[in-house]
Motif scaffolding. Structure first.
Motif, mmCIF file in Angstrom:
data_model
loop_
_atom_site.group_PDB
_atom_site.id
_atom_site.type_symbol
_atom_site.label_atom_id
_atom_site.label_comp_id
_atom_site.label_asym_id
_atom_site.label_seq_id
_atom_site.Cartn_x
_atom_site.Cartn_y
_atom_site.Cartn_z
ATOM 1 N N LEU A 83 -7.319 -1.741 5.249
ATOM 2 C CA LEU A 83 -7.477 -1.135 3.919
ATOM 3 C C LEU A 83 -8.730 -0.251 3.874
ATOM 4 N N THR A 84 -8.593 0.885 3.183
ATOM 5 C CA THR A 84 -9.622 1.929 3.239
ATOM 6 C C THR A 84 -11.031 1.475 2.847
ATOM 7 N N THR A 85 -11.128 0.727 1.770
ATOM 8 C CA THR A 85 -12.460 0.325 1.279
ATOM 9 C C THR A 85 -13.266 -0.390 2.367
ATOM 10 N N LEU A 116 6.553 -14.914 -2.972
ATOM 11 C CA LEU A 116 5.423 -14.848 -2.024
ATOM 12 C C LEU A 116 4.097 -14.635 -2.755
ATOM 13 N N LYS A 117 4.136 -13.807 -3.798
ATOM 14 C CA LYS A 117 2.882 -13.404 -4.450
ATOM 15 C C LYS A 117 3.131 -13.312 -5.951
ATOM 16 N N GLY A 118 2.445 -14.150 -6.724
ATOM 17 C CA GLY A 118 2.651 -14.133 -8.176
ATOM 18 C C GLY A 118 1.623 -13.273 -8.877
ATOM 19 N N THR A 138 -3.262 -8.825 6.314
ATOM 20 C CA THR A 138 -4.027 -7.867 5.493
ATOM 21 C C THR A 138 -5.189 -8.577 4.799
ATOM 22 N N GLN A 139 -4.894 -9.748 4.236
ATOM 23 C CA GLN A 139 -5.966 -10.523 3.603
ATOM 24 C C GLN A 139 -7.022 -10.898 4.646
ATOM 25 N N GLY A 140 -6.578 -11.411 5.789
ATOM 26 C CA GLY A 140 -7.514 -11.854 6.832
ATOM 27 C C GLY A 140 -8.370 -10.715 7.354
ATOM 28 N N GLU A 178 -19.464 -17.267 4.448
ATOM 29 C CA GLU A 178 -18.231 -17.627 3.731
ATOM 30 C C GLU A 178 -17.081 -16.685 4.070
ATOM 31 N N GLU A 179 -17.392 -15.402 4.223
ATOM 32 C CA GLU A 179 -16.317 -14.462 4.616
ATOM 33 C C GLU A 179 -15.807 -14.838 6.007
ATOM 34 N N GLY A 180 -16.715 -15.265 6.878
ATOM 35 C CA GLY A 180 -16.306 -15.702 8.210
ATOM 36 C C GLY A 180 -15.369 -16.893 8.115
ATOM 37 N N LEU A 187 4.007 -4.336 -11.048
ATOM 38 C CA LEU A 187 3.039 -5.445 -11.089
ATOM 39 C C LEU A 187 1.674 -5.077 -10.513
ATOM 40 N N ASN A 188 1.644 -4.140 -9.558
ATOM 41 C CA ASN A 188 0.325 -3.704 -9.050
ATOM 42 C C ASN A 188 -0.489 -3.093 -10.186
ATOM 43 N N GLU A 189 0.204 -2.330 -11.034
ATOM 44 C CA GLU A 189 -0.472 -1.646 -12.140
ATOM 45 C C GLU A 189 -0.934 -2.664 -13.201
ATOM 46 N N GLY A 237 -2.784 -1.131 -4.512
ATOM 47 C CA GLY A 237 -1.543 -0.489 -4.076
ATOM 48 C C GLY A 237 -1.012 0.494 -5.109
ATOM 49 N N SER A 238 0.213 0.966 -4.889
ATOM 50 C CA SER A 238 0.805 2.008 -5.753
ATOM 51 C C SER A 238 1.174 1.468 -7.129
ATOM 52 N N GLU A 239 1.137 2.364 -8.108
ATOM 53 C CA GLU A 239 1.532 2.014 -9.481
ATOM 54 C C GLU A 239 2.973 1.510 -9.518
ATOM 55 N N ILE A 240 3.823 2.189 -8.748
ATOM 56 C CA ILE A 240 5.233 1.795 -8.703
ATOM 57 C C ILE A 240 5.522 1.385 -7.254
ATOM 58 N N SER A 241 5.847 0.102 -7.077
ATOM 59 C CA SER A 241 5.885 -0.414 -5.702
ATOM 60 C C SER A 241 7.068 -1.345 -5.493
ATOM 61 N N SER A 242 7.886 -1.010 -4.503
ATOM 62 C CA SER A 242 9.008 -1.908 -4.198
ATOM 63 C C SER A 242 8.484 -3.160 -3.481
ATOM 64 N N ASN A 243 7.336 -3.025 -2.781
ATOM 65 C CA ASN A 243 6.745 -4.220 -2.145
ATOM 66 C C ASN A 243 6.388 -5.262 -3.203
ATOM 67 N N SER A 244 5.749 -4.803 -4.284
ATOM 68 C CA SER A 244 5.301 -5.758 -5.302
ATOM 69 C C SER A 244 6.510 -6.453 -5.916
ATOM 70 N N LEU A 262 -10.072 0.353 -6.671
ATOM 71 C CA LEU A 262 -8.823 0.471 -7.437
ATOM 72 C C LEU A 262 -7.628 0.743 -6.518
ATOM 73 N N ASP A 263 -7.879 1.400 -5.398
ATOM 74 C CA ASP A 263 -6.808 1.642 -4.427
ATOM 75 C C ASP A 263 -6.276 0.348 -3.826
ATOM 76 N N LEU A 264 -7.100 -0.696 -3.821
ATOM 77 C CA LEU A 264 -6.722 -1.948 -3.155
ATOM 78 C C LEU A 264 -5.582 -2.681 -3.862
ATOM 79 N N ARG A 300 -14.204 -8.572 -6.498
ATOM 80 C CA ARG A 300 -13.381 -8.871 -7.686
ATOM 81 C C ARG A 300 -11.909 -8.581 -7.383
ATOM 82 N N ASP A 301 -11.642 -7.557 -6.582
ATOM 83 C CA ASP A 301 -10.250 -7.371 -6.138
ATOM 84 C C ASP A 301 -9.839 -8.617 -5.360
ATOM 85 N N GLY A 302 -10.776 -9.111 -4.509
ATOM 86 C CA GLY A 302 -10.502 -10.342 -3.757
ATOM 87 C C GLY A 302 -10.097 -11.463 -4.694
HETATM 88 N N1 BYC Z 1 -5.461 1.140 1.928
HETATM 89 O O1 BYC Z 1 3.636 -0.541 -2.303
HETATM 90 P P1 BYC Z 1 2.204 -0.301 -1.904
HETATM 91 C C1 BYC Z 1 -10.899 -9.457 -0.355
HETATM 92 C C2 BYC Z 1 -0.379 0.373 2.045
HETATM 93 S S1 BYC Z 1 -10.147 -8.073 -1.035
HETATM 94 C C3 BYC Z 1 -4.574 1.298 2.949
HETATM 95 O O2 BYC Z 1 1.517 0.860 -2.460
HETATM 96 P P2 BYC Z 1 1.624 -3.067 -2.002
HETATM 97 C C4 BYC Z 1 -12.318 -9.340 0.025
HETATM 98 C C5 BYC Z 1 0.353 -0.954 2.014
HETATM 99 O O3 BYC Z 1 -0.238 -1.891 2.924
HETATM 100 C C6 BYC Z 1 -8.421 -8.539 -1.180
HETATM 101 N N2 BYC Z 1 -3.254 1.034 2.840
HETATM 102 O O4 BYC Z 1 1.294 -1.535 -2.162
HETATM 103 C C7 BYC Z 1 -13.208 -8.632 -0.757
HETATM 104 C C8 BYC Z 1 1.750 -0.542 2.404
HETATM 105 O O5 BYC Z 1 1.806 -0.394 3.801
HETATM 106 P P3 BYC Z 1 3.065 -0.993 4.614
HETATM 107 C C9 BYC Z 1 -7.635 -8.335 0.114
HETATM 108 C C10 BYC Z 1 -2.798 0.619 1.640
HETATM 109 O O6 BYC Z 1 2.158 -3.349 -0.638
HETATM 110 C C11 BYC Z 1 -14.524 -8.509 -0.377
HETATM 111 C C12 BYC Z 1 1.893 0.848 1.778
HETATM 112 O O7 BYC Z 1 0.546 1.306 1.526
HETATM 113 N N3 BYC Z 1 -6.353 -8.938 0.034
HETATM 114 O O8 BYC Z 1 -10.276 -10.461 -0.174
HETATM 115 O O9 BYC Z 1 2.403 -3.534 -3.178
HETATM 116 C C13 BYC Z 1 -14.968 -9.090 0.819
HETATM 117 C C14 BYC Z 1 2.644 0.832 0.462
HETATM 118 O O10 BYC Z 1 2.145 -0.218 -0.314
HETATM 119 C C15 BYC Z 1 -3.657 0.435 0.541
HETATM 120 C C16 BYC Z 1 -5.208 -8.252 -0.174
HETATM 121 O O11 BYC Z 1 -5.200 -7.042 -0.290
HETATM 122 C C17 BYC Z 1 -5.046 0.726 0.716
HETATM 123 N N4 BYC Z 1 -5.944 0.580 -0.279
HETATM 124 O O12 BYC Z 1 0.168 -3.663 -2.184
HETATM 125 C C18 BYC Z 1 -14.070 -9.785 1.600
HETATM 126 C C19 BYC Z 1 -3.950 -9.065 -0.259
HETATM 127 N N5 BYC Z 1 -2.911 0.015 -0.515
HETATM 128 O O13 BYC Z 1 2.991 -2.496 4.448
HETATM 129 C C20 BYC Z 1 -12.753 -9.935 1.212
HETATM 130 C C21 BYC Z 1 -2.930 -8.698 0.778
HETATM 131 C C22 BYC Z 1 -1.642 -0.046 -0.075
HETATM 132 O O14 BYC Z 1 4.262 -0.376 3.970
HETATM 133 N N6 BYC Z 1 -2.384 -7.371 0.607
HETATM 134 N N7 BYC Z 1 -1.586 0.308 1.204
HETATM 135 O O15 BYC Z 1 2.788 -0.550 6.038
HETATM 136 C C23 BYC Z 1 -1.457 -7.069 -0.341
HETATM 137 O O16 BYC Z 1 -1.085 -7.882 -1.155
HETATM 138 C C24 BYC Z 1 -0.885 -5.697 -0.358
HETATM 139 O O17 BYC Z 1 -0.749 -5.277 0.972
HETATM 140 C C25 BYC Z 1 -1.733 -4.642 -1.135
HETATM 141 C C26 BYC Z 1 -0.872 -3.385 -1.306
HETATM 142 C C27 BYC Z 1 -2.142 -5.209 -2.481
HETATM 143 C C28 BYC Z 1 -2.959 -4.220 -0.355
#
Ligand code: BYC
Length: 400
Positions: A122-124, A247-249, A47-49, A81-83, A283-285, A232-239, A228-230, A144-146
């Protein structure tokens, strides 16, 4: 960029580093991926990549309409740099995840920003970015989310991930600088035009080739709410699981007292009313709230400029409930102040809160390429200084 070095860069290893949070706190960090976390960790790294090439795809045509050579050079640096950040994530997939990792890395090549069949995750990162105002908002809000996501990975118990992210963070700061100063320069130029014309009438400001502040507000609303969507959910079992397993602090984990969080709760506002939620699930919130505070810094600066110029209008951030597509507030009719309104009112008002088609046509009409060294497009003020102590007039890009 001939002097730009390609490679895999990692921050120096910290000798004797131990896990700083979660249920395994105090144990040595991992140099290999523990089997039980393999798929979760791979998903997070993918997801990050995925965001890194996505942002380059979104920005790839902006060079054609650069407002100056200085800006073109900044765009190139960001893209390169993104590359390289993509390389860092692909390196982790190849080096630590065997065949699955290599397959995931191939999949990264198959997805493209905005592709109807294989979009970015991710949508954005699927939103079109066809003007520089959007680029400045993106680098202000989305990069800044990054910063927040990379900071939380920098705490990870998986040491190779922590080290790559610590290095990437050093470059993220420049991207946000481009966003903050870019918007400052737009505000500065608009205020100059307002003074020159002696008016705050958006129609006259636009006719003079500057971005009226009302239009800027709409761009801020769009990119802030999308970013702000990036989190994730306010209440998240993943977090909860990601934190508990190490894995993620949280960004700057050491600043907190409690690193396990098994006994804490947080009161989270959801549409059904406020609710006490186990802190681990909230923690997402927590991260989203601290992100919004960080976003305020630029707003204060821009509003000071507007105030000093003697105007009453103030720019603001939309509520974290506005225009959400993920989480408890997803799809609900909420205004930028956070008030729930009727679906009809929301539908009618939305074009006044985010860029309408007509706004985009206007902003696109300003996007004329300026490539004479030192010259700026009419909608943006020059930067206060050039890059690396070079003058603003320096020929930053050699065009062949
Ligand atoms: N769009 O419990 P949930 C950067 C999915 S920017 C689509 O709500 P969780 C950069 C989620 O994947 C930083 N889907 O949230 C900036 C999950 O799906 P699965 C990028 C979304 O998992 C500028 C389901 O909804 N890095 O570097 O606690 C230029 C339920 O998830 C979205 C990262 O994001 C969304 N917006 O947290 C270049 C770090 N939000 O897995 C670069 C890696 C949630 O159940 N990602 N979902 O199929 C993560 O840490 C987490 O996946 C998230 C979501 C923070 C994105």
């Amino acid at each position: 960029m001939p002097d730009y070095r390609w490679g895999i860069f990692l921050a120096d290893a910290v000798p004797g580093r131990s896990i700083g949070f979660g249920d395994q706190m105090g144990q040595p960090v991992w140099q290999q991926v523990p089997g039980e976390y393999r798929s979760t960790l791979r998903r997070l790294i993918v997801t990050q990549g995925d965001t890194e090439p996505a942002s380059v795809e979104q920005q790839r045509l902006l060079g054609h309409t650069c407002p100056s050579m200085y800006d073109l050079r900044n765009l190139f640096q960001i893209n390169v740099e993104e590359g390289r950040h993509l390389w860092a994530m692909v390196y982790l997939l190849h080096a630590y995840f065997g065949r699955d990792g290599r397959e995931e890395a191939e999949e990264l090549l198959a997805r493209h920003s905005g592709d109807a069949d294989k979009p970015r995750i991710l949508t954005t990162f699927n939103e079109p970015m066809s003007d520089w105002l959007s680029l400045f908002c993106f680098t202000y809000f989305t990069d800044r989310d990054g910063k927040y996501q990379l900071k939380s990975f920098a705490e990870s118990a998986f040491d190779p991930l922590s080290r790559t992210c610590r290095f990437m963070l050093t470059e993220e700061a420049h991207h946000m600088f481009v966003g903050e100063t870019g918007i400052s320069r737009v505000v500065k130029r608009t205020l100059e035009v307002m003074k020159e014309l002696g008016t705050d009438d958006p129609v006259r400001i636009r006719a003079h080739g500057a971005v009226d502040l009302q239009t800027l507000q709409k761009y801020l609303n769009f990119w802030c709410s999308s970013s702000l969507d990036l989190f994730g959910s306010e209440i998240s079992s993943n977090s909860a699981a990601n934190f508990a397993s190490g894995l993620k602090g949280r960004p700057d984990e050491t600043q907190y007292e409690d690193h396990v969080l098994r006994d804490k709760t947080l009161n989270v506002a959801i549409p059904e009313g406020a609710q006490d939620v186990p802190m681990l699930n909230a923690l997402n919130e927590v991260m989203r709230e601290s992100y919004l505070k960080d976003c305020e810094i630029g707003l204060k600066r821009w509003n000071r400029m507007i105030e000093r110029a003697g105007h009453a209008l103030r720019l603001s951030l939309p509520s974290s409930r506005f225009r959400r597509a993920i989480g408890a507030w997803a799809g609900l009719p909420v205004d930028p102040q956070g008030q729930m309104i009727s679906k009809e009112e929301y539908g009618e008002s939305l074009p006044g809160w985010i860029p309408s088609d007509a706004d985009k046509v206007f902003v696109h009409s300003l996007m004329q390429r300026v490539i004479e060294p030192g010259k700026m497009a009419g909608w943006i003020a020059p930067p206060e200084r050039g890059v690396n102590n070079l003058p603003v007039e320096y020929e930053y890009v050699k065009l062949h």
